[in-house]
Design an enzyme around this catalytic site. Structure first.
Site, PDB file in Angstrom:
ATOM      1  CE  LYS A  13       2.642 -18.548  -0.900  1.00  0.00           C
ATOM      2  NZ  LYS A  13       1.832 -19.225  -0.658  1.00  0.00           N
ATOM      3  CG  ASP A  42      -7.617  -4.508   2.627  1.00  0.00           C
ATOM      4  OD1 ASP A  42      -8.772  -4.788   3.238  1.00  0.00           O
ATOM      5  OD2 ASP A  42      -7.682  -4.050   1.701  1.00  0.00           O
ATOM      6  CE1 TYR A  53      -2.498  -3.612   0.655  1.00  0.00           C
ATOM      7  CE2 TYR A  53      -4.255  -1.462   1.492  1.00  0.00           C
ATOM      8  CZ  TYR A  53      -3.670  -3.075   0.968  1.00  0.00           C
ATOM      9  OH  TYR A  53      -4.720  -4.187   0.669  1.00  0.00           O
ATOM     10  CG  ASP A  89      -1.809 -19.938   0.573  1.00  0.00           C
ATOM     11  OD1 ASP A  89      -0.941 -20.338   1.750  1.00  0.00           O
ATOM     12  OD2 ASP A  89      -0.436 -20.848  -0.192  1.00  0.00           O
TER      13      ASP A  89
HETATM   14 MG    MG Z   1     -10.593  -3.995   3.291  1.00  0.00          MG
END
Ligand code: MG
Ligand code: NAI
Length: 340
Positions: free
Chosen positions: A175, A232, A128, A208
């Site tokens: 990850k 998120d 982000y 995952d």
């Molecule tokens: Mg969101």
């Protein structure tokens, strides 16, 4: 019932369903007798239209001055257009911890076992950061930035909260099998903080597998600490386990400033129809009331919501009913009055 202090809070009604759900939260707070002087400011698509700026200087100044805000969602254009104002706000105000409690008791669960987990999402970096470029025709690059400082800060916030609230386990979600450097640094930072909290079990899980386990066995999770992107995505996934985005609240905490807002976005598909579920924003407001040391009012609203939901009446369409936002708010306020 409540102390008679007059609080000051910045209100950002926001875009889409934002004004509908934030005014619902204001009404519910008012019903508890807590007094708030609201400083209403603009941000997002609405602010662009009105002031030619998605984040007017006055909006930022007011939040910096008052240090606490209740915020509706802000629309972000897809593909092109302006940068996410949410991301800019969180970064500029250094709101590094995005905390999202997910409880089946405050929603409508699709599982038999109760779900009560809390997400700690790093809120200032990762993919982000907005560092993107076209490096050749047909080739684009986005930079994922992970720092030890931000990773340790979110881990510390999660472990501290877990200790204070007597929680047992923290899962660090990653990850690092693929992103050995960036997610590796995140994982290592969390490990270092975990050493200071021997009473809390520290576990690690690849994102995952985490997604699958959350769907099948959500009750096995307690507190989750994640980077910005995984936080998120996983937030919306777990929202789906307890009734959807209409019921999951959140808070963005920095050391100085706190901004309270739902997990959901501006929901353009239902905006203006008067049918948005206001619970997520009302519950975000209960987190805000705790922050303002109005714990009794906060607990009273949550108890009223549990009572309200138990009757399965006056629910908005997302929860399987056919009531409006206003009817749901009235129903919750009636329960607040009963719990006086
Ligand atoms: Mg969101
Ligand atoms: P969204 O969360 O707005 O909507 C997803 C789905 O959930 C839609 O079907 C919507 O109707 C439903 N939904 C969401 N909140 C609801 C509520 N309170 N009651 C009933 N149903 C509800 O996600 P979407 O569509 O991906 O994004 C729309 C816009 O919101 C985008 O511009 C996005 O960037 C922005 N957004 C802003 C956020 C923020 O300001 N914190 C967070 C997430 C998205």
């Amino acid at each position: 019932m409540t102390n008679k202090k007059l609080h000051r809070v910045v209100l950002i009604p926001g875009d889409g369903i934002g004004p509908e759900v934030t005014s619902a939260a204001q009404k519910v707070i008012e019903a508890t007798g807590v007094s708030i002087k609201w400083d209403v400011v603009d941000a997002g698509a609405g602010a662009l239209e009105k002031h030619g700026d998605t984040l007017p200087e006055d909006t930022l100044d007011r939040i910096k001055e008052i240090k606490i805000a209740l915020k509706g969602p802000l629309t972000t254009p897809i593909g092109g257009g302006y940068r996410s104002v949410n991301v800019i706000l969180r970064k500029t105000l250094d709101l590094y911890a995005n905390v999202r409690p997910v409880r089946s008791a405050l929603g409508i669960s699709i599982h038999h076992n109760p779900i009560d987990l809390v997400i700690f999402r790093e809120n200032t970096e990762d993919l982000y950061s907005g560092l993107e470029q076209d490096i050749a025709p047909g080739v684009a690059q986005s930079l994922k930035i992970i720092t030890e400082k931000a990773s340790k800060r979110i881990a510390e916030a999660a472990f501290q909260w877990a200790r204070k609230n007597n929680r047992k386990t923290i899962h660090a979600v990653h990850k690092a099998n693929i992103m050995k450097k960036s997610d590796g640094l995140f994982l290592d930072s969390v490990r270092q903080i975990a050493k200071k909290y021997p009473e809390i079990e520290h576990k690690e899980i690849i994102v995952d597998n985490c997604a699958m386990q959350l769907v099948m066995r959500p009750h096995l999770f307690d507190v989750l600490v994640l980077g910005n992107l995984y936080g998120d995505i996983i937030s919306d996934l777990v929202a789906g386990l307890v009734g959807g985005l209409g019921v999951v609240p959140g808070a963005n905490y920095g050391d100085e400033v706190a901004v309270f807002e739902s997990v959901h976005g501006s929901a353009p598909d239902i905006a203006g129809k008067g049918i948005a579920n206001p619970m997520a924003t009302i519950l975000s407001a209960t987190m805000m009331l705790n922050y303002l040391k109005e714990e009794k009012a906060s607990a009273r609203i949550k108890a009223a919501i549990v009572l309200f939901l138990s009757e399965k009446k006056h629910l908005t369409p997302d929860l399987g009913g056919n009531s409006t936002t206003d009817e749901m708010v009235d129903g919750i306020i009636r329960k607040i009055m009963l719990l006086r």
